[in-house]
Scaffold this motif. Structure first.
Motif, PDB file in Angstrom:
ATOM      1  N   ASN A  19      25.172  38.801  31.737  1.00 26.48           N
ATOM      2  CA  ASN A  19      25.944  40.038  31.685  1.00 26.48           C
ATOM      3  C   ASN A  19      25.813  40.924  32.915  1.00 26.48           C
ATOM      4  O   ASN A  19      26.486  41.943  33.008  1.00 26.48           O
ATOM      5  CB  ASN A  19      25.588  40.823  30.425  1.00 26.48           C
ATOM      6  N   ASP A  20      24.954  40.581  33.861  1.00 28.77           N
ATOM      7  CA  ASP A  20      24.772  41.417  35.044  1.00 28.77           C
ATOM      8  C   ASP A  20      25.533  40.903  36.259  1.00 28.77           C
ATOM      9  O   ASP A  20      25.321  41.382  37.373  1.00 28.77           O
ATOM     10  CB  ASP A  20      23.281  41.546  35.384  1.00 28.77           C
ATOM     11  N   ALA A  40      33.663  32.778  27.032  1.00 24.24           N
ATOM     12  CA  ALA A  40      32.448  33.069  27.796  1.00 24.24           C
ATOM     13  C   ALA A  40      32.104  34.553  27.719  1.00 24.24           C
ATOM     14  O   ALA A  40      31.199  35.016  28.396  1.00 24.24           O
ATOM     15  CB  ALA A  40      32.632  32.647  29.245  1.00 24.24           C
ATOM     16  N   LYS A  41      32.848  35.294  26.907  1.00 23.30           N
ATOM     17  CA  LYS A  41      32.634  36.725  26.717  1.00 23.30           C
ATOM     18  C   LYS A  41      32.631  37.490  28.035  1.00 23.30           C
ATOM     19  O   LYS A  41      31.770  38.329  28.285  1.00 23.30           O
ATOM     20  CB  LYS A  41      31.364  36.969  25.909  1.00 23.30           C
ATOM     21  N   LEU A  42      33.619  37.182  28.877  1.00 23.55           N
ATOM     22  CA  LEU A  42      33.723  37.882  30.161  1.00 23.55           C
ATOM     23  C   LEU A  42      33.919  39.379  29.960  1.00 23.55           C
ATOM     24  O   LEU A  42      33.444  40.179  30.762  1.00 23.55           O
ATOM     25  CB  LEU A  42      34.874  37.306  30.979  1.00 23.55           C
ATOM     26  N   CYS A  43      34.616  39.752  28.892  1.00 20.99           N
ATOM     27  CA  CYS A  43      34.903  41.175  28.664  1.00 20.99           C
ATOM     28  C   CYS A  43      33.636  41.997  28.431  1.00 20.99           C
ATOM     29  O   CYS A  43      33.661  43.216  28.552  1.00 20.99           O
ATOM     30  CB  CYS A  43      35.891  41.368  27.528  1.00 20.99           C
ATOM     31  N   GLU A  44      32.509  41.351  28.144  1.00 21.76           N
ATOM     32  CA  GLU A  44      31.242  42.054  27.931  1.00 21.76           C
ATOM     33  C   GLU A  44      30.442  42.230  29.224  1.00 21.76           C
ATOM     34  O   GLU A  44      29.397  42.864  29.219  1.00 21.76           O
ATOM     35  CB  GLU A  44      30.406  41.318  26.888  1.00 21.76           C
ATOM     36  N   LEU A  72      43.010  30.523  29.187  1.00 22.41           N
ATOM     37  CA  LEU A  72      43.167  31.776  29.930  1.00 22.41           C
ATOM     38  C   LEU A  72      43.147  32.982  28.997  1.00 22.41           C
ATOM     39  O   LEU A  72      42.558  34.018  29.324  1.00 22.41           O
ATOM     40  CB  LEU A  72      44.449  31.752  30.768  1.00 22.41           C
ATOM     41  N   ASP A  73      43.742  32.855  27.812  1.00 20.39           N
ATOM     42  CA  ASP A  73      43.701  33.945  26.829  1.00 20.39           C
ATOM     43  C   ASP A  73      42.263  34.338  26.508  1.00 20.39           C
ATOM     44  O   ASP A  73      41.960  35.522  26.340  1.00 20.39           O
ATOM     45  CB  ASP A  73      44.397  33.538  25.524  1.00 20.39           C
ATOM     46  N   ASN A  74      41.375  33.361  26.408  1.00 25.06           N
ATOM     47  CA  ASN A  74      39.990  33.613  26.026  1.00 25.06           C
ATOM     48  C   ASN A  74      39.095  34.017  27.195  1.00 25.06           C
ATOM     49  O   ASN A  74      37.906  34.243  27.002  1.00 25.06           O
ATOM     50  CB  ASN A  74      39.394  32.395  25.319  1.00 25.06           C
ATOM     51  N   LEU A  75      39.642  34.116  28.375  1.00 28.65           N
ATOM     52  CA  LEU A  75      38.870  34.527  29.548  1.00 28.65           C
ATOM     53  C   LEU A  75      39.196  35.966  29.950  1.00 28.65           C
ATOM     54  O   LEU A  75      39.259  36.305  31.121  1.00 28.65           O
ATOM     55  CB  LEU A  75      39.122  33.561  30.714  1.00 28.65           C
ATOM     56  N   GLN A  76      39.400  36.808  28.958  1.00 23.84           N
ATOM     57  CA  GLN A  76      39.724  38.214  29.228  1.00 23.84           C
ATOM     58  C   GLN A  76      38.580  38.886  29.960  1.00 23.84           C
ATOM     59  O   GLN A  76      37.445  38.889  29.499  1.00 23.84           O
ATOM     60  CB  GLN A  76      40.003  38.956  27.924  1.00 23.84           C
ATOM     61  N   PRO A  77      38.876  39.472  31.125  1.00 21.29           N
ATOM     62  CA  PRO A  77      37.824  40.137  31.900  1.00 21.29           C
ATOM     63  C   PRO A  77      37.534  41.538  31.363  1.00 21.29           C
ATOM     64  O   PRO A  77      38.286  42.069  30.548  1.00 21.29           O
ATOM     65  CB  PRO A  77      38.444  40.220  33.299  1.00 21.29           C
ATOM     66  N   PRO A  78      36.452  42.152  31.836  1.00 22.80           N
ATOM     67  CA  PRO A  78      36.151  43.529  31.416  1.00 22.80           C
ATOM     68  C   PRO A  78      37.087  44.525  32.102  1.00 22.80           C
ATOM     69  O   PRO A  78      37.710  44.210  33.110  1.00 22.80           O
ATOM     70  CB  PRO A  78      34.704  43.724  31.904  1.00 22.80           C
ATOM     71  N   LYS A  79      37.144  45.719  31.580  1.00 24.33           N
ATOM     72  CA  LYS A  79      38.018  46.752  32.142  1.00 24.33           C
ATOM     73  C   LYS A  79      37.604  47.191  33.542  1.00 24.33           C
ATOM     74  O   LYS A  79      38.397  47.748  34.275  1.00 24.33           O
ATOM     75  CB  LYS A  79      38.058  47.972  31.216  1.00 24.33           C
ATOM     76  N   VAL A 101      48.492  46.339  29.672  1.00 22.06           N
ATOM     77  CA  VAL A 101      47.907  46.984  30.843  1.00 22.06           C
ATOM     78  C   VAL A 101      46.476  47.460  30.589  1.00 22.06           C
ATOM     79  O   VAL A 101      45.645  47.461  31.496  1.00 22.06           O
ATOM     80  CB  VAL A 101      48.798  48.152  31.315  1.00 22.06           C
ATOM     81  N   ASN A 102      46.144  47.827  29.368  1.00 19.46           N
ATOM     82  CA  ASN A 102      44.834  48.408  29.070  1.00 19.46           C
ATOM     83  C   ASN A 102      43.651  47.542  29.518  1.00 19.46           C
ATOM     84  O   ASN A 102      42.740  48.050  30.159  1.00 19.46           O
ATOM     85  CB  ASN A 102      44.737  48.754  27.585  1.00 19.46           C
ATOM     86  N   PRO A 103      43.593  46.230  29.222  1.00 22.66           N
ATOM     87  CA  PRO A 103      42.425  45.440  29.629  1.00 22.66           C
ATOM     88  C   PRO A 103      42.271  45.272  31.147  1.00 22.66           C
ATOM     89  O   PRO A 103      41.177  44.987  31.621  1.00 22.66           O
ATOM     90  CB  PRO A 103      42.652  44.081  28.975  1.00 22.66           C
ATOM     91  N   ILE A 104      43.326  45.434  31.904  1.00 22.25           N
ATOM     92  CA  ILE A 104      43.246  45.243  33.360  1.00 22.25           C
ATOM     93  C   ILE A 104      43.666  46.521  34.099  1.00 22.25           C
ATOM     94  O   ILE A 104      44.103  46.470  35.240  1.00 22.25           O
ATOM     95  CB  ILE A 104      44.091  44.027  33.807  1.00 22.25           C
ATOM     96  N   PHE A 105      43.482  47.635  33.464  1.00 27.32           N
ATOM     97  CA  PHE A 105      43.922  48.942  33.965  1.00 27.32           C
ATOM     98  C   PHE A 105      43.430  49.234  35.380  1.00 27.32           C
ATOM     99  O   PHE A 105      44.144  49.789  36.197  1.00 27.32           O
ATOM    100  CB  PHE A 105      43.446  50.032  32.999  1.00 27.32           C
ATOM    101  N   ASN A 106      42.184  48.895  35.701  1.00 23.21           N
ATOM    102  CA  ASN A 106      41.566  49.248  36.979  1.00 23.21           C
ATOM    103  C   ASN A 106      41.797  48.223  38.077  1.00 23.21           C
ATOM    104  O   ASN A 106      41.251  48.367  39.172  1.00 23.21           O
ATOM    105  CB  ASN A 106      40.069  49.459  36.791  1.00 23.21           C
ATOM    106  N   LEU A 107      42.581  47.207  37.809  1.00 19.05           N
ATOM    107  CA  LEU A 107      42.808  46.141  38.779  1.00 19.05           C
ATOM    108  C   LEU A 107      43.446  46.691  40.060  1.00 19.05           C
ATOM    109  O   LEU A 107      44.438  47.413  40.018  1.00 19.05           O
ATOM    110  CB  LEU A 107      43.723  45.084  38.160  1.00 19.05           C
ATOM    111  N   GLU A 108      42.846  46.364  41.209  1.00 16.10           N
ATOM    112  CA  GLU A 108      43.348  46.791  42.510  1.00 16.10           C
ATOM    113  C   GLU A 108      44.033  45.652  43.258  1.00 16.10           C
ATOM    114  O   GLU A 108      44.962  45.886  44.018  1.00 16.10           O
ATOM    115  CB  GLU A 108      42.196  47.331  43.361  1.00 16.10           C
ATOM    116  N   LYS A 109      43.550  44.434  43.060  1.00 17.13           N
ATOM    117  CA  LYS A 109      44.121  43.277  43.757  1.00 17.13           C
ATOM    118  C   LYS A 109      44.236  42.115  42.795  1.00 17.13           C
ATOM    119  O   LYS A 109      43.325  41.850  42.016  1.00 17.13           O
ATOM    120  CB  LYS A 109      43.234  42.855  44.932  1.00 17.13           C
ATOM    121  N   ILE A 110      45.365  41.418  42.880  1.00 16.74           N
ATOM    122  CA  ILE A 110      45.555  40.200  42.102  1.00 16.74           C
ATOM    123  C   ILE A 110      46.205  39.159  42.996  1.00 16.74           C
ATOM    124  O   ILE A 110      47.076  39.487  43.805  1.00 16.74           O
ATOM    125  CB  ILE A 110      46.377  40.422  40.819  1.00 16.74           C
ATOM    126  N   LYS A 111      45.752  37.940  42.847  1.00 17.14           N
ATOM    127  CA  LYS A 111      46.312  36.841  43.629  1.00 17.14           C
ATOM    128  C   LYS A 111      46.505  35.654  42.702  1.00 17.14           C
ATOM    129  O   LYS A 111      45.562  35.197  42.059  1.00 17.14           O
ATOM    130  CB  LYS A 111      45.362  36.476  44.773  1.00 17.14           C
TER     131      LYS A 111
END
Length: 135
Positions: A19-20, A40-44, A72-79, A101-111
């Motif tokens: 988690n770190d 993999a509980k990426l959102c945590e 990909l659905d199950n690999l949701q990243p943290p906010k 938009v809520n789960p990826i609200f702070n996203l600055e770059k996407i590729k």
């Protein structure tokens, strides 16, 4: 970069309690056998700001595109995620978490690189901090 294999110690579940992590790359996502395994509980991972999700070129013709989408659905990243790279994803749709938009609200770059089967894109224009997108 964490290379997934179908061997104990190299499965995606190994990441569950790490988690770190601040930066993470997951390679060879084609080796994930089912959607539940991809949890993999990426959102945590509250410190994760940079994430790369990469599928392999091999076996692109025989790949199960529905499975890729469910993985990909199950690999949701943290906010807190700021940078996201997705390579060689062969699903036809974007992940469920990308369309809200809520789960990826702070996203600055996407590729998105070599996502050749994608038919729809998420609403990137609604992301308030997005500075760069490469499709």
């Amino acid at each position: 970069m964490f290379d997934l294999r179908d061997v104990s110690g190299y499965r995606i579940g190994e990441l569950e309690k790490m988690n770190d992590l601040c930066k993470l790359g997951i390679n060879c996502l084609k080796n994930v056998k089912d959607a539940e395994e991809a949890c993999a509980k990426l959102c945590e991972k509250r410190r994760l700001t940079y994430l790369t999700l990469c599928w392999s070129w091999s076996d692109t013709d025989s790949r199960n595109n529905d499975l890729d989408g469910n993985v990909l659905d199950n690999l949701q990243p943290p906010k807190c995620l700021r940078n996201l790279i997705i390579e060689r994803y062969m699903g036809a749709r974007s992940a469920i978490w990308m369309n809200n938009v809520n789960p990826i609200f702070n996203l600055e770059k996407i590729k998105l690189t070599d996502c050749l089967e994608c038919e729809t894109l998420p609403p990137f224009g609604k992301l308030p901090f997005l500075m760069s997108r490469t499709l």
